[in-house]
Design a protein around this motif. Structure first.
Motif, PDB file in Angstrom:
ATOM      1  N   UNK A 149       0.840  -1.194   0.000  1.00  0.00           N
ATOM      2  CA  UNK A 149       0.000   0.000   0.000  1.00  0.00           C
ATOM      3  C   UNK A 149       0.874   1.243   0.000  1.00  0.00           C
ATOM      4  N   UNK A 150       0.809   2.021  -1.074  1.00  0.00           N
ATOM      5  CA  UNK A 150       1.552   3.283  -1.147  1.00  0.00           C
ATOM      6  C   UNK A 150       0.856   4.318  -0.267  1.00  0.00           C
ATOM      7  N   UNK A 151       1.664   5.066   0.469  1.00  0.00           N
ATOM      8  CA  UNK A 151       1.134   6.093   1.366  1.00  0.00           C
ATOM      9  C   UNK A 151       1.595   7.453   0.870  1.00  0.00           C
ATOM     10  N   UNK A 152       0.689   8.213   0.240  1.00  0.00           N
ATOM     11  CA  UNK A 152      -0.749   7.991   0.237  1.00  0.00           C
ATOM     12  C   UNK A 152      -1.315   8.418  -1.112  1.00  0.00           C
ATOM     13  N   UNK A 153      -2.616   8.175  -1.300  1.00  0.00           N
ATOM     14  CA  UNK A 153      -3.256   8.578  -2.545  1.00  0.00           C
ATOM     15  C   UNK A 153      -3.155  10.082  -2.737  1.00  0.00           C
ATOM     16  N   UNK A 154      -3.497  10.839  -1.703  1.00  0.00           N
ATOM     17  CA  UNK A 154      -3.604  12.296  -1.800  1.00  0.00           C
ATOM     18  C   UNK A 154      -2.696  12.991  -0.795  1.00  0.00           C
ATOM     19  N   UNK A 155      -2.293  14.205  -1.104  1.00  0.00           N
ATOM     20  CA  UNK A 155      -1.795  15.106  -0.068  1.00  0.00           C
ATOM     21  C   UNK A 155      -2.929  15.302   0.935  1.00  0.00           C
ATOM     22  N   UNK A 156      -2.598  15.450   2.213  1.00  0.00           N
ATOM     23  CA  UNK A 156      -3.644  15.480   3.228  1.00  0.00           C
ATOM     24  C   UNK A 156      -3.131  16.168   4.487  1.00  0.00           C
ATOM     25  N   UNK A 172       3.675  16.862   2.398  1.00  0.00           N
ATOM     26  CA  UNK A 172       2.800  16.258   1.390  1.00  0.00           C
ATOM     27  C   UNK A 172       3.297  14.857   1.036  1.00  0.00           C
ATOM     28  N   UNK A 173       2.463  13.855   1.292  1.00  0.00           N
ATOM     29  CA  UNK A 173       2.796  12.474   0.991  1.00  0.00           C
ATOM     30  C   UNK A 173       2.135  11.978  -0.293  1.00  0.00           C
ATOM     31  N   UNK A 174       1.241  12.740  -0.871  1.00  0.00           N
ATOM     32  CA  UNK A 174       0.359  12.214  -1.897  1.00  0.00           C
ATOM     33  C   UNK A 174       1.006  11.903  -3.226  1.00  0.00           C
TER      34      UNK A 174
END
Length: 584
Positions: free
Chosen positions: A455-462, A472-474
């Protein structure tokens, strides 16, 4: 940092004595810089992740109750720039839009969490069930399944109901076990006919240490030397209670599985000739991963953790250890309560022995008697804690295999953030991070580690907890200044998509082409974002013209920063196009 071969061999020999021998993983082999071309096993599952508080927004809509993070972020000074997750990505209103992004990636699964207070506003089942909250998650699950994506659902990702914190002291109180069990039972009842993969807790280390020891996270308590251990003790018992409930009441009907997600860094000794450093490195891992995994897989806390805390407690004049104990019955009840182990991993530390006097105030950190160091050559995208050290991932996974009987592993979180005023959609450093970490995962599978999904973390910046929106991880950039919260694909979207479609890294020529194509596509995305930034800036100028009370700082934030970012984006796009044309 590279060590001579003879010293590496000595270190490896001592490390293996501590871990118990692995037949498949060669601890002596130093192939940190090597790349393995090959594919993952058939049926390997690829996905992305998120959590409720970080992405949903709608913090007080449709009957949702207050969580500890709703209250914590509204206190001045708790989060950078006093930002909150009140609206965040507005994921609550963008279910179909975000699932369309996942479908474009051709994902197999999506990991998300259920907000406890969205379906039980006070946290107490017998007070009130919020059917609007139930419907939101029903719709999310149904749309995922319609698009042939498996929901992997986390029950607790840090957002305890505020009512339970105020009335009972949260995870300091044993009554949380019953309330959490009631909440989990409701989720199994209402969603379990479609959800077959459940995670009880996400990264409980952070809940315990940052919530009840340092106070950096909600609920912000600073019960040093005791609070983290008590919270963790109750969390482990709550996990076991929920697993047994599912096993006895729901498993035969629903055919699902229940696990826990633990996040841990790898610890590597600084002095490979010093047995104390070798022991300190293992202690570093045992005080994070082992704290929770050892009771669940082996029946009790790690022995070295018990020994150190008991010793420190005695030196501080206490007659009993500050680490709670499990009864024989509890040990048997807890052991074996995980159908899979979720592993979150981001970075690595070098670790050395450091004697911390017991006369100091008791604390989780001083109990470990160690110091953490980083190699200045490790890539650092800007976050103060996250360094790219891919080889540590493989070593951590092999540690899990050796320590816990090679359980079925789901990688539940892995990714990298950037911390910059201007976000660059051509995120080459993130591509490199994913490429190297996923390759180390592939090597671990070749070692015999039983990993089934990533599972890549993450789909979106959040919203990133105490860092607000500064990190920002998205895979997708979210423009938080725009009320519509538009999403823009970063270059890493295309790269991750290639890894998924190829189920790994087929050959060097093809893999090398992925980077070039991803960077070409992000150039046009950069131009779209720059145009949108200009429109947003113009709108903000008009608003501030009509608001004479607007502060100077607000003007800087709303006008100057976006303008600078727009210029950055445009220049980077032009420069990238120049490089690509020159290359061609």
């Amino acid at each position: 940092m590279q060590w001579p071969g003879s010293l590496r061999m000595c270190h490896v020999f001592m490390l293996v004595l501590h871990l118990s021998k692995s037949e498949d993983f060669n601890w002596a082999k130093n192939d940190h810089g090597s790349f393995y071309y090959g594919t993952f096993p058939a049926g390997f599952s690829w996905g992305v992740g998120s959590s409720a508080y970080q992405t949903e927004g709608a913090w007080d809509r449709d009957g949702k109750g207050l969580s500890i993070w709703d209250v914590f972020t509204h206190r001045q000074g708790k989060v950078q720039h006093n930002e909150t997750g009140d609206s965040s990505c507005d994921g609550y209103y963008k279910v179909k839009d975000d699932i369309a992004l996942m479908k474009e990636l051709k994902l197999s699964h999506y990991r998300f969490s259920i907000s406890w207070t969205r379906i039980l506003p006070t946290g107490i089942k017998f007070d009130h069930v919020n059917e609007k909250g139930i419907k939101y998650y029903d719709d999310l699950i149904n749309v995922l399944l319609e698009n042939k994506m498996t929901p992997i659902v986390t029950l607790y990702h840090w957002d305890l109901p505020q009512t339970l914190q105020e009335k009972f002291g949260g995870w300091q109180n044993i009554s949380m076990i019953g309330y959490f069990s009631d909440f989990a039972g409701l989720c199994f009842e209402r969603f379990g006919n479609r959800v077959k993969h459940w995670i009880t807790f996400s990264h409980p280390w952070s809940v315990a240490v940052e919530g009840y020891e340092t106070g950096k996270h909600a609920p912000g308590m600073q019960l040093k030397g005791t609070g983290a251990y008590r919270a963790a003790h109750h969390i482990i018992k709550a996990h076991a209670r929920v697993w047994h409930m599912y096993d006895s009441q729901w498993r035969s009907k629903q055919k699902g599985i229940v696990g826990i997600s633990l996040t841990a860094d790898w610890g590597e000794p600084v002095d490979i000739l010093d047995q104390k450093d070798v022991e300190a490195a293992e202690r570093y891992v045992q005080f994070s991963l082992g704290w929770f995994a050892s009771p669940i897989f082996n029946g009790d806390y790690p022995q070295m953790m018990k020994d150190f805390i008991t010793k420190k407690s005695a030196q501080q004049g206490l007659t009993t250890s500050r680490l709670p104990t499990f009864s024989s019955q509890e040990k048997s009840y807890i052991k074996g309560t995980s159908d899979f182990l979720g592993i979150g991993h981001f970075t690595t530390r070098y670790v050395t022995q450091k004697n911390i006097p017991a006369i100091n105030s008791p604390s989780f950190y001083s109990d470990r008697d160690l110091a953490e160091l980083v190699d200045p050559q490790w890539p650092d995208p800007g976050s103060e804690w996250l360094y790219a050290v891919p080889w540590g991932f493989r070593r951590l996974l092999n540690f899990v295999k050796t320590q816990y009987g090679n359980p079925m592993i789901y990688v539940t979180e892995n990714g990298v953030s950037e911390k910059a005023m201007c976000t660059e959609l051509c995120d080459k450093w993130r591509i490199q991070y994913y490429k190297e970490y996923i390759n180390e995962l592939l090597k671990a599978i070749k070692d015999g580690v039983n990993v089934r999904s990533y599972t890549a973390w993450s789909l979106l910046d959040k919203f990133e907890w105490e860092d607000g929106y500064s990190e920002r991880f998205g895979l997708y950039y979210v423009d938080f200044r725009n009320k519509n919260k538009p999403r823009y694909p970063k270059a890493s979207v295309q790269y991750y998509k290639k890894i998924i479609s190829s189920n790994g890294f087929p050959n060097q020529r093809e893999v090398d082409s992925w980077m070039r194509k991803a960077m070409e596509m992000c150039s046009s995305s950069n131009q779209l974002l720059a145009a949108e930034e200009q429109r947003t800036t113009a709108a903000n100028i008009l608003r501030l013209i009509h608001d004479p009370l607007a502060s100077h700082m607000e003007m800087v934030t709303e006008i100057v920063v976006p303008t600078v970012c727009t210029l950055c984006i445009l220049l980077s796009a032009v420069f990238l196009m120049f490089l690509l044309r020159r290359h061609n």
